[in-house]
Design a protein around this motif. Structure first.
Motif, PDB file in Angstrom:
ATOM      1  N   VAL A  29       0.875  -1.183   0.000  1.00 41.68           N
ATOM      2  CA  VAL A  29       0.000   0.000   0.000  1.00 41.68           C
ATOM      3  C   VAL A  29       0.908   1.227   0.000  1.00 41.68           C
ATOM      4  CG1 VAL A  29      -1.790   1.274   1.260  1.00 41.68           C
ATOM      5  CG2 VAL A  29      -1.693  -1.218   1.436  1.00 41.68           C
ATOM      6  N   ASP A  30       0.598   2.207  -0.837  1.00 40.32           N
ATOM      7  CA  ASP A  30       1.372   3.453  -0.784  1.00 40.32           C
ATOM      8  C   ASP A  30       0.478   4.610  -1.216  1.00 40.32           C
ATOM      9  OD1 ASP A  30       4.747   3.869  -0.743  1.00 40.32           O
ATOM     10  OD2 ASP A  30       3.499   5.574  -1.343  1.00 40.32           O
ATOM     11  N   VAL A  31       0.749   5.795  -0.652  1.00 41.64           N
ATOM     12  CA  VAL A  31       0.001   6.981  -1.083  1.00 41.64           C
ATOM     13  C   VAL A  31       0.414   7.388  -2.499  1.00 41.64           C
ATOM     14  CG1 VAL A  31      -0.544   7.959   1.183  1.00 41.64           C
ATOM     15  CG2 VAL A  31       1.687   8.433   0.141  1.00 41.64           C
ATOM     16  N   LEU A  34       2.066   6.054  -8.329  1.00 42.13           N
ATOM     17  CA  LEU A  34       3.128   5.578  -9.212  1.00 42.13           C
ATOM     18  C   LEU A  34       3.752   4.294  -8.655  1.00 42.13           C
ATOM     19  CD1 LEU A  34       5.081   6.080 -11.617  1.00 42.13           C
ATOM     20  CD2 LEU A  34       6.514   7.376 -10.033  1.00 42.13           C
ATOM     21  N   LYS A  35       4.032   4.303  -7.332  1.00 39.73           N
ATOM     22  CA  LYS A  35       4.670   3.120  -6.724  1.00 39.73           C
ATOM     23  C   LYS A  35       3.728   1.909  -6.768  1.00 39.73           C
ATOM     24  CE  LYS A  35       7.947   5.692  -3.926  1.00 39.73           C
ATOM     25  NZ  LYS A  35       8.599   5.949  -2.661  1.00 39.73           N
ATOM     26  N   VAL A  36       2.445   2.170  -6.544  1.00 42.59           N
ATOM     27  CA  VAL A  36       1.467   1.080  -6.606  1.00 42.59           C
ATOM     28  C   VAL A  36       1.449   0.497  -8.018  1.00 42.59           C
ATOM     29  CG1 VAL A  36      -1.036   0.600  -6.511  1.00 42.59           C
ATOM     30  CG2 VAL A  36       0.061   1.942  -4.693  1.00 42.59           C
ATOM     31  N   GLY A  85       7.863   6.489   5.894  1.00 39.91           N
ATOM     32  CA  GLY A  85       9.012   7.288   6.298  1.00 39.91           C
ATOM     33  C   GLY A  85       8.800   7.980   7.650  1.00 39.91           C
ATOM     34  N   THR A  86       9.908   8.200   8.355  1.00 36.02           N
ATOM     35  CA  THR A  86       9.877   8.962   9.614  1.00 36.02           C
ATOM     36  C   THR A  86      11.025   9.974   9.568  1.00 36.02           C
ATOM     37  OG1 THR A  86      11.187   7.190  10.640  1.00 36.02           O
ATOM     38  CG2 THR A  86       8.822   7.159  11.048  1.00 36.02           C
ATOM     39  N   PRO A  87      10.900  10.989   8.693  1.00 36.88           N
ATOM     40  CA  PRO A  87      12.011  11.944   8.545  1.00 36.88           C
ATOM     41  C   PRO A  87      12.175  12.836   9.780  1.00 36.88           C
ATOM     42  CG  PRO A  87      10.085  12.657   7.288  1.00 36.88           C
ATOM     43  CD  PRO A  87       9.739  11.320   7.851  1.00 36.88           C
TER      44      PRO A  87
HETATM   45  N1  NAD Z   1      16.273   3.252   4.102  1.00 34.19           N
HETATM   46  C1  NAD Z   1      16.935   2.507   4.953  1.00 34.19           C
HETATM   47  O1  NAD Z   1      18.058   2.075   4.707  1.00 34.19           O
HETATM   48  C2  NAD Z   1      16.304   2.150   6.269  1.00 34.19           C
HETATM   49  C3  NAD Z   1      16.865   1.106   7.018  1.00 34.19           C
HETATM   50  C4  NAD Z   1      16.269   0.755   8.216  1.00 34.19           C
HETATM   51  C5  NAD Z   1      15.153   1.445   8.668  1.00 34.19           C
HETATM   52  N2  NAD Z   1      14.650   2.481   7.930  1.00 34.19           N
HETATM   53  C6  NAD Z   1      13.457   3.161   8.437  1.00 34.19           C
HETATM   54  O2  NAD Z   1      12.328   2.618   7.755  1.00 34.19           O
HETATM   55  C7  NAD Z   1      11.365   3.641   7.511  1.00 34.19           C
HETATM   56  C8  NAD Z   1      11.097   3.761   6.019  1.00 34.19           C
HETATM   57  O3  NAD Z   1      12.287   4.164   5.396  1.00 34.19           O
HETATM   58  P1  NAD Z   1      12.418   4.161   3.815  1.00 34.19           P
HETATM   59  O4  NAD Z   1      13.828   4.529   3.512  1.00 34.19           O
HETATM   60  O5  NAD Z   1      11.859   2.893   3.266  1.00 34.19           O
HETATM   61  O6  NAD Z   1      11.435   5.395   3.454  1.00 34.19           O
HETATM   62  P2  NAD Z   1      10.978   5.887   2.016  1.00 34.19           P
HETATM   63  O7  NAD Z   1      10.812   7.350   2.113  1.00 34.19           O
HETATM   64  O8  NAD Z   1      11.863   5.308   0.955  1.00 34.19           O
HETATM   65  O9  NAD Z   1       9.550   5.199   1.840  1.00 34.19           O
HETATM   66  C9  NAD Z   1       8.435   5.535   2.613  1.00 34.19           C
HETATM   67  C10 NAD Z   1       7.199   5.252   1.768  1.00 34.19           C
HETATM   68  O10 NAD Z   1       6.046   5.451   2.594  1.00 34.19           O
HETATM   69  C11 NAD Z   1       5.035   5.996   1.781  1.00 34.19           C
HETATM   70  N3  NAD Z   1       3.969   6.559   2.601  1.00 34.19           N
HETATM   71  C12 NAD Z   1       3.951   7.724   3.315  1.00 34.19           C
HETATM   72  N4  NAD Z   1       2.780   7.856   3.957  1.00 34.19           N
HETATM   73  C13 NAD Z   1       2.045   6.754   3.695  1.00 34.19           C
HETATM   74  C14 NAD Z   1       0.774   6.310   4.073  1.00 34.19           C
HETATM   75  N5  NAD Z   1      -0.010   7.037   4.877  1.00 34.19           N
HETATM   76  N6  NAD Z   1       0.335   5.131   3.621  1.00 34.19           N
HETATM   77  C15 NAD Z   1       1.093   4.375   2.788  1.00 34.19           C
HETATM   78  N7  NAD Z   1       2.326   4.750   2.385  1.00 34.19           N
HETATM   79  C16 NAD Z   1       2.804   5.921   2.827  1.00 34.19           C
HETATM   80  C17 NAD Z   1       5.777   7.013   0.907  1.00 34.19           C
HETATM   81  O11 NAD Z   1       5.027   7.365  -0.252  1.00 34.19           O
HETATM   82  C18 NAD Z   1       7.040   6.215   0.584  1.00 34.19           C
HETATM   83  O12 NAD Z   1       6.882   5.451  -0.599  1.00 34.19           O
HETATM   84  C19 NAD Z   1      11.944   4.905   8.149  1.00 34.19           C
HETATM   85  O13 NAD Z   1      11.455   5.008   9.457  1.00 34.19           O
HETATM   86  C20 NAD Z   1      13.421   4.653   8.154  1.00 34.19           C
HETATM   87  O14 NAD Z   1      14.087   5.381   9.163  1.00 34.19           O
HETATM   88  C21 NAD Z   1      15.195   2.827   6.723  1.00 34.19           C
END
Ligand code: NAD
Length: 455
Positions: A29-31, A34-36, A85-87
């Motif tokens: 699931v993604d908002v 495009l990704k979906v 994401g958790t920026p």
């Molecule tokens: N990237 C890494 O190497 C890594 C490693 C370990 C942990 N993490 C943690 O994992 C989490 C995700 O990181 P990431 O790098 O995959 O992030 P990302 O930004 O690549 O992906 C997050 C995705 O969530 C989607 N999204 C946002 N709100 C949404 C919603 N309400 N419903 C559905 N989808 C939604 C966004 O569109 C995006 O595609 C973060 O907390 C990050 O800190 C990341």
């Protein structure tokens, strides 16, 4: 198993492909539409070694699909993994808005579901988030946590660039859970992986990524500062760090990694000072190395602050040397603690078998007479008598003798700097650790409040 994954970025896309490859049916699931669409065309949403092929194969095998229909995703799965994401916010907190938006979305869907549902938070979150997430679901659905649904923490340890390899060979699998049924389901997700599965308290799991990544950043910065100092002297820094890493007893090991009291003794403070001064003389900036003794000073002040409120009580300090099994008082943090407390007018007595023996045999005599004549008068010989006679007991090193002497103590204040773990005091509120708490300490609660107010 049937799994839904919220968030199809790095973590979500890799989990989607790898879980499917392990035989599970996975719905993303993604908002982002495009990704979906990409997933539904059998394409990866990220650039990462091996993931394209995995997504293409698993899509062809019919084990993965993606949707923006949250009801469909939740109702067709028994576990929802949250990988949004958790920026960082401008103030440096984690922005948990996406997490809580997903909580609201899942809650809406769960209103239509009667079966038990597990939500696994895979994103990096601040401690307390799973609890808050579960509260959102309970409030919106009237469902009971751990009976109708459960929220567990399951942090991801992969690194970009080697994400698929890391997924299949993680250092460990961590599940923070308070619900046995949810734990069992989560274990089934990862049973094909070679890593140890560790089940722990939810908040312990939540804080782990912070701790791991901060340590990784510290390692890099430490190695860089050592490199900068060595380069300034024409020394091969890689040779230095290669040899450093060969010491698996003290350097690359759990040794020195237990929270407790400040360091001291004749070597660490002296040699740290030596390196700091060398860096200074070479005009090399080394803020990590320059900050180490400041951190140690804070730990000593923390001990003083803990004792502050016991002014007027009889205080026993068990252990004066800088660690168990030695009479070495040089730079002992316990000596500094006692001196500060005496200066403030505290009523103190000290027990240290090694110092007493040293006094009797004349060993270390010169140091004791020159450096701590005023403390010598406070040393007592009878440990049991001292414990009986005191209101507050400070354990400053983990001499095993202290543990047996405290075996039957129930009604004293014990301030433990080294977590000697006095069994009789285990559940007693007056058993206080210098830097460990029962989970709901006042300090923790106020920090969490600050986070949720300002993120
Ligand atoms: N990237 C890494 O190497 C890594 C490693 C370990 C942990 N993490 C943690 O994992 C989490 C995700 O990181 P990431 O790098 O995959 O992030 P990302 O930004 O690549 O992906 C997050 C995705 O969530 C989607 N999204 C946002 N709100 C949404 C919603 N309400 N419903 C559905 N989808 C939604 C966004 O569109 C995006 O595609 C973060 O907390 C990050 O800190 C990341």
């Amino acid at each position: 198993m049937n799994i839904s994954i919220f968030g199809l970025g790095y973590v979500g896309c890799v989990s989607l492909g790898c879980l499917a490859q392990n035989g599970h049916n996975v719905i993303g699931v993604d908002v982002s539409g495009l990704k979906v669409d990409q997933i539904n065309l059998g394409q990866s949403t990220i650039v990462e070694k091996d993931i394209d092929l995995i997504i293409a194969e698993q899509h062809k095998a019919g084990r993965i699909r993606a949707t923006q229909d949250i009801h469909d995703a939740v109702l067709s799965s028994e576990i929802s993994i949250v990988a949004v994401g958790t920026p960082s916010t401008e103030r440096g907190h984690l922005n948990l808005d996406y997490i809580f938006k997903v909580a609201e979305d899942i809650a809406e869907a769960l209103k239509l579901k009667n079966e038990f549902h597990v939500i696994a938070i895979r994103s990096t979150v601040v401690p307390g988030t799973c609890e808050e997430f579960a509260q959102v679901i309970s409030d919106r659905t009237g469902k009971i946590q751990d009976i109708d649904f459960a929220v567990v923490d399951n942090p991801e340890f992969l690194r970009e660039g080697t994400a698929v390899a890391d997924y299949y060979n993680p250092p460990l699998t961590l599940i923070g859970s308070r619900c046995a049924e949810a734990t069992d389901k989560m274990k089934m997700l990862y049973e094909q992986l070679p890593a140890e599965i560790i089940v722990t308290d939810v908040k312990v799991a939540e804080v782990m990524k912070y701790v791991n990544n901060t340590f990784h950043a510290l390692k890099i910065s430490f190695a860089n500062e050592i490199g900068n100092i060595c380069s300034a002297m024409g020394i091969d820094s890689h040779e230095v760090m290669d040899i450093f890493c060969k010491d698996r007893q003290l350097n690359i090991s759990p040794y020195y990694l237990k929270p407790g009291f400040a360091y001291g003794g004749s070597c660490l403070p002296k040699d740290l000072k030596g390196l700091q001064t060398l860096a200074h003389d070479l005009y090399v900036q080394a803020p990590v190395i320059q900050g180490i003794d400041k951190s140690n000073d804070i730990q000593k002040r923390r001990a003083v602050n803990l004792l502050d409120k016991y002014y007027g009580k009889k205080i026993a300090v068990l252990g004066l040397s800088f660690k168990a099994g030695t009479d070495d008082l040089r730079n002992s943090p316990a000596v500094e603690l006692v001196e500060t407390l005496i200066g403030r007018g505290f009523d103190i007595a000290i027990y240290d078998r090694n110092i007493h023996t040293a006094q009797l045999t004349g060993k270390n005599k010169e140091y004791i007479e020159r450096r701590i004549p005023h403390l010598s008068n406070l040393l007592v010989e009878d440990l049991d008598g001292l414990i009986d006679d005191s209101d507050v007991i400070v354990i400053s090193n983990n001499e095993q003798q202290f543990l047996s002497a405290l075996e039957k103590v129930y009604d004293k204040v014990i301030i433990d700097m080294v977590r000697i773990d006095v069994p009789s005091m285990k559940d007693n509120n007056t058993y206080i650790g210098i830097n460990w708490h029962k989970p709901k300490s006042a300090v923790y609660e106020s920090q969490r409040e600050a986070h949720f107010n300002y993120s």
